[in-house]
Design a protein around this motif. Sequence first.
Motif, short mmCIF file in Angstrom:
data_model
loop_
_atom_site.label_atom_id
_atom_site.label_comp_id
_atom_site.label_asym_id
_atom_site.label_seq_id
_atom_site.Cartn_x
_atom_site.Cartn_y
_atom_site.Cartn_z
N ASN A 1 0.86 -1.19 0.00
CA ASN A 1 0.00 0.00 0.00
C ASN A 1 0.89 1.24 0.00
O ASN A 1 1.70 1.43 0.91
CB ASN A 1 -0.88 -0.01 1.24
N PRO A 2 0.80 2.09 -1.02
CA PRO A 2 1.71 3.24 -1.09
C PRO A 2 1.73 4.10 0.16
O PRO A 2 2.77 4.64 0.54
CB PRO A 2 1.19 4.02 -2.30
N LYS A 3 0.58 4.23 0.82
CA LYS A 3 0.52 5.07 2.02
C LYS A 3 1.33 4.46 3.16
O LYS A 3 1.88 5.19 3.99
CB LYS A 3 -0.94 5.24 2.45
N ILE A 4 1.38 3.13 3.20
CA ILE A 4 2.17 2.45 4.23
C ILE A 4 3.61 2.32 3.78
O ILE A 4 4.55 2.54 4.56
CB ILE A 4 1.56 1.06 4.55
N ARG A 5 3.80 1.98 2.52
CA ARG A 5 5.16 1.72 2.01
C ARG A 5 6.04 2.96 2.14
O ARG A 5 7.24 2.85 2.42
CB ARG A 5 5.07 1.30 0.54
N ARG A 6 5.45 4.13 1.97
CA ARG A 6 6.21 5.37 2.03
C ARG A 6 6.91 5.54 3.38
O ARG A 6 8.00 6.11 3.47
CB ARG A 6 5.28 6.54 1.76
N PHE A 7 6.28 5.02 4.43
CA PHE A 7 6.82 5.20 5.78
C PHE A 7 7.43 3.92 6.37
O PHE A 7 7.92 3.93 7.48
CB PHE A 7 5.72 5.73 6.72
N TRP A 8 7.35 2.82 5.61
CA TRP A 8 7.94 1.56 6.06
C TRP A 8 9.44 1.64 5.81
O TRP A 8 9.87 1.78 4.67
CB TRP A 8 7.32 0.40 5.28
N PRO A 9 10.27 1.57 6.86
CA PRO A 9 11.72 1.74 6.66
C PRO A 9 12.27 0.77 5.62
O PRO A 9 11.93 -0.41 5.60
CB PRO A 9 12.30 1.46 8.06
N LYS A 10 13.11 1.29 4.76
CA LYS A 10 13.65 0.49 3.66
C LYS A 10 14.41 -0.72 4.18
O LYS A 10 14.39 -1.79 3.56
CB LYS A 10 14.56 1.36 2.80
N ARG A 11 15.08 -0.58 5.33
CA ARG A 11 15.86 -1.70 5.86
C ARG A 11 14.97 -2.86 6.30
O ARG A 11 15.45 -3.98 6.50
CB ARG A 11 16.73 -1.23 7.03
N TYR A 12 13.66 -2.59 6.46
CA TYR A 12 12.73 -3.64 6.84
C TYR A 12 11.96 -4.19 5.64
O TYR A 12 11.08 -5.03 5.81
CB TYR A 12 11.75 -3.14 7.89
N ARG A 13 12.26 -3.71 4.44
CA ARG A 13 11.65 -4.29 3.24
C ARG A 13 12.55 -5.41 2.76
O ARG A 13 13.30 -5.27 1.79
CB ARG A 13 11.49 -3.22 2.16
N ARG A 14 12.48 -6.52 3.43
CA ARG A 14 13.31 -7.68 3.09
C ARG A 14 12.68 -8.92 3.71
O ARG A 14 11.96 -8.85 4.71
CB ARG A 14 14.75 -7.52 3.54
N SER A 15 12.97 -10.06 3.11
CA SER A 15 12.31 -11.30 3.50
C SER A 15 12.56 -11.67 4.95
O SER A 15 11.67 -12.19 5.62
CB SER A 15 12.79 -12.44 2.59
N SER A 16 13.77 -11.40 5.46
CA SER A 16 14.09 -11.81 6.83
C SER A 16 13.21 -11.10 7.85
O SER A 16 12.84 -11.69 8.87
CB SER A 16 15.56 -11.55 7.14
#
Length: 479
Positions: A295-310
């Motif tokens: 969701n773009p509204k959530i993704r914008r504030f989701w830290p990039k370091r936490y956009r990973r499978s682990s």
Amino acid sequence: MSLFGNAGQGSAVRESGFAAHQAGVDRLLASYRAIPDDANVRLAKKTSNLFRARAANPAPGLDVSGLTKVITVDPVAKTADVAGMTTYEELVAATLPYNLAPLVVPQLKTITLGGAVTGLGIESTSFRNGLPHESVLEMDVLTGSGEIITTAPNGPEADLFRGFPNSYGTLGYTVRLKIALESVQPYVALRHVRFHDLRALESTLAEIVAEGSYDGEHVDYLDGVVFTADESYLTLGRQTDEPGPVSDYTGMDVFYRSIQHDSTTPKRDRLTIHDYLWRWDTDWFWCSRAFGTQNPKIRRFWPKRYRRSSFYWKLIALDHKYNIANRLEARKGNPPQERVVQDIEVPVERTADFVEWFLREIPIEPIWLCPLRLRDTGGPETSGRTWPLYPLEPKRTYVNVGFWSAVPTTSGQQEGAANRAIERTVTDFDGHKSLYSDSYYEQSEFAALYGGNTYTELKKRYDPDQRLLDLYSKAVQRK
């Protein structure tokens, strides 16, 4: 060019790497000896890519903290010595600066090399390079007898080398692996080819595997995504050193959504080789949607370091521990969910049959497709080589079908009903199922599919005191 500068400096660094590795091996052996004889032996490691439930284990685990590094890379020979618990993220980071990569790089960064060998792994080079264990030149294995054995394709322990893939730590654990590498270019040019018919996709896929090209253009990487029976894609990758703009799917854009288009003309894209290898990790294929990350509204504030499978896996682990998803479903008046997280292989000529059955019977989409053939270099080192615990036929093309979600249960339904139906259908279609997730086979059927008497003899030879769980206990009985 030497990875470590001049020859003398390179020798010193290699010696230092092996010395540090030996210290890690010593800690591993000490921890093995400290585990009580009647306790289950397990790894003490922070990450896992298994989705099997298992019983709690009060005994201390094996100390593998010193086995997480690339020991040495030889860019001339195109080989690497790697500690068994090294992640592919670390391995790729060590090889890419020299325009080298493992022959197969599984999609998720925290998969370890040892895990991919003992538990199988696959990716878009598998149609030409096979599976990760097929690029192993030799390996050191801590067996159930408590000794470390160096095994290779030829030699007195060649049976362990061949029987180790798909053994999931029941014959031992890899301490060191020497693997072959291949040269790579800095960019990957992509073509996303749309199909409106699964039969057409199946025949095109088989042709690309056989010819190594499509529409006059070479293919180095090949996988696909099925959204519906009327919308499916093959993604064809070609290595290139041509400079130019590249896409970035670690930010707001989502890779699998970029595949979709309406045109009969293939959609083109470009990635760096690094971003291509990890294109699926940012959103864990498409599983990040369960957490709202797409969701773009959530993704914008989701830290990039936490956009990973682990990180997503940690959220899944919390859900399993506290049964969060089923509690939320219950509040809505819905039944509990059955986890259906599986990868299976069927012969290429049964791909459309299986996918059509799956789309009718199991309400999960999208699903992933990845063709594979056992590696054959044309020389005696690979020709006709078989792997008895996962017996795929040489010179035959298979297609991995991956699906990772959950389905609603029905009152009075047998536990694992959807997974059991998948197992039966895969067997009927002359296929196999990976064992990293839930399995429900009867013991005799399991033995027939996964090694049978060959596995029994390997256990007797390399784990005579049964210190390690057997494969059925681990994969099906969840011990």
